[in-house]
Design a protein around this motif. Structure first.
Motif, PDB file in Angstrom:
ATOM      1  N   LYS A   1       7.911  -3.113  -8.722  1.00 35.32           N
ATOM      2  CA  LYS A   1       6.995  -2.122  -9.289  1.00 35.32           C
ATOM      3  C   LYS A   1       5.574  -2.665  -9.331  1.00 35.32           C
ATOM      4  CE  LYS A   1       5.970   0.755 -13.279  1.00 35.32           C
ATOM      5  NZ  LYS A   1       6.503   1.565 -14.392  1.00 35.32           N
ATOM      6  N   ARG A   2       5.406  -3.919  -9.670  1.00 38.13           N
ATOM      7  CA  ARG A   2       4.058  -4.504  -9.716  1.00 38.13           C
ATOM      8  C   ARG A   2       3.357  -4.373  -8.377  1.00 38.13           C
ATOM      9  NH1 ARG A   2       3.783 -10.451 -11.829  1.00 38.13           N
ATOM     10  NH2 ARG A   2       1.577 -10.037 -11.392  1.00 38.13           N
ATOM     11  N   LEU A   3       4.112  -4.517  -7.280  1.00 41.88           N
ATOM     12  CA  LEU A   3       3.515  -4.382  -5.951  1.00 41.88           C
ATOM     13  C   LEU A   3       2.996  -2.970  -5.715  1.00 41.88           C
ATOM     14  CD1 LEU A   3       6.134  -6.382  -3.849  1.00 41.88           C
ATOM     15  CD2 LEU A   3       3.814  -7.113  -4.444  1.00 41.88           C
ATOM     16  N   THR A   4       3.731  -1.974  -6.195  1.00 46.42           N
ATOM     17  CA  THR A   4       3.341  -0.587  -5.930  1.00 46.42           C
ATOM     18  C   THR A   4       2.237  -0.102  -6.863  1.00 46.42           C
ATOM     19  OG1 THR A   4       5.035   0.352  -7.403  1.00 46.42           O
ATOM     20  CG2 THR A   4       5.670  -0.065  -5.113  1.00 46.42           C
ATOM     21  N   THR A   5       2.140  -0.676  -8.052  1.00 47.72           N
ATOM     22  CA  THR A   5       1.146  -0.200  -9.020  1.00 47.72           C
ATOM     23  C   THR A   5      -0.131  -1.034  -9.042  1.00 47.72           C
ATOM     24  OG1 THR A   5       2.177  -1.489 -10.799  1.00 47.72           O
ATOM     25  CG2 THR A   5       2.909   0.804 -10.536  1.00 47.72           C
ATOM     26  N   ALA A   6      -0.124  -2.201  -8.423  1.00 40.30           N
ATOM     27  CA  ALA A   6      -1.294  -3.080  -8.483  1.00 40.30           C
ATOM     28  C   ALA A   6      -2.584  -2.392  -8.006  1.00 40.30           C
ATOM     29  CB  ALA A   6      -1.036  -4.363  -7.693  1.00 40.30           C
TER      30      ALA A   6
END
Length: 294
Positions: free
Chosen positions: A213-218
């Motif tokens: 998720k961090r990759l998609t929301t960064a």
């Protein structure tokens, strides 16, 4: 924040089979984003974040509206611009809390989504909507713009679609919402579709889900850091301007605004220099649909 809905909960929190469900349950104002709803949503996301038994969150609703946008019926301040500034800060906090939650958030929608509710939907990692659902960004028809919610909407929606629906304010269906990227899937049975997705999410490890998720929301969070304060200030400045006064008054009076093509001139003394306050309803006691904003 001080809520006006202290008599009861407007967000229900339950946990089942490893997933927390946050249910917007404020049908009297079509699940509009009030101080009470924001407070309880933030509390629910925090509970889910700190509960090791919760693998993710489902965000859903009662009634025929997922979220109608900001609760303009809630009088939080005598100054419309100051009240609008408070509401936009609430929206920034709420959207950021969804993006920063280290667990997937799945929206399950089976109804109408308007204005600020569109930004809430776009902040979710996965969004499933019933085929009878409808969507609209009606801010431009009121003399406004989807300022803060553009932070979550623009990364989701195809550029040509954003240009169309930001500008026209027209309503579109779930099939179109899936085509343009606003939702993940239009489903005949959204509850069954979400249940199938949750089964897939249970196969992921908590660490794997959080880091993915961090990759998609960064990129979205980076844009929040750059632009959220400035967009919130722009949003706050527009409330109380002559065009917003005219747009809201025209809707409440069930007439076209003066700028609409072919609209008759406003009657003297009806709109110019007066504004229907945020707590106003139309002659039938209804909260205006496009009056709900981000």
């Amino acid at each position: 924040m001080t809520g006006t809905e202290t008599a009861g909960r407007v967000v229900r929190y339950t946990v089942e089979d490893g997933f927390a469900t946050l249910t917007l349950d404020s049908p009297h104002n079509r699940n509009a984003i009030s101080s009470a709803l924001v407070t309880q949503l933030l509390d629910g996301f925090e509970r889910a974040a700190t509960d090791p038994d919760v693998r993710g969150v489902v965000l859903t609703h009662t009634g025929n509206t997922f979220c109608a946008g900001a609760d303009l019926k809630e009088a939080v301040d005598a100054d419309p611009a100051a009240a609008a500034d408070i509401r936009t800060q609430w929206m920034v906090r709420l959207l950021r809390s969804i993006l920063e939650l280290p667990k997937p958030v799945v929206a399950r929608v089976d109804g109408n989504v308007r204005a600020g509710g569109m930004g809430l939907l776009a902040a979710c990692d996965i969004a499933i909507a019933g085929r009878g659902s409808s969507f609209a960004l009606t801010e431009a028809r009121l003399g406004l713009a989807p300022f803060v919610i553009s932070l979550t909407l623009l990364p989701r929606i195809a550029p040509r679609a954003a240009g169309r629906y930001f500008l026209t304010g027209e309503k579109f269906d779930a099939g179109t919402a899936a085509e343009i990227g606003l939702i993940t899937q239009a489903a005949d049975d959204p509850a069954a579709a979400v249940a199938a997705l949750l089964a897939e999410l249970r196969l992921g490890s908590p660490q794997g889900l959080a880091e993915s998720k961090r990759l998609t929301t960064a990129p979205v969070l980076a844009e929040f850091a750059r632009s959220a304060d400035e967009l919130a200030q722009r949003s706050g400045r527009f409330f109380g301007t002559p065009e917003v006064i005219e747009g809201m008054t025209a809707f409440l009076q069930r007439r076209p605004p003066r700028w609409a093509a072919g609209a008759p001139p406003a009657e003297p003394g009806t709109a110019a220099g007066t504004v229907a306050p945020p707590g106003s309803t139309d002659s039938a006691g209804r909260v205006p649909d496009p009056g709900s904003a981000e």
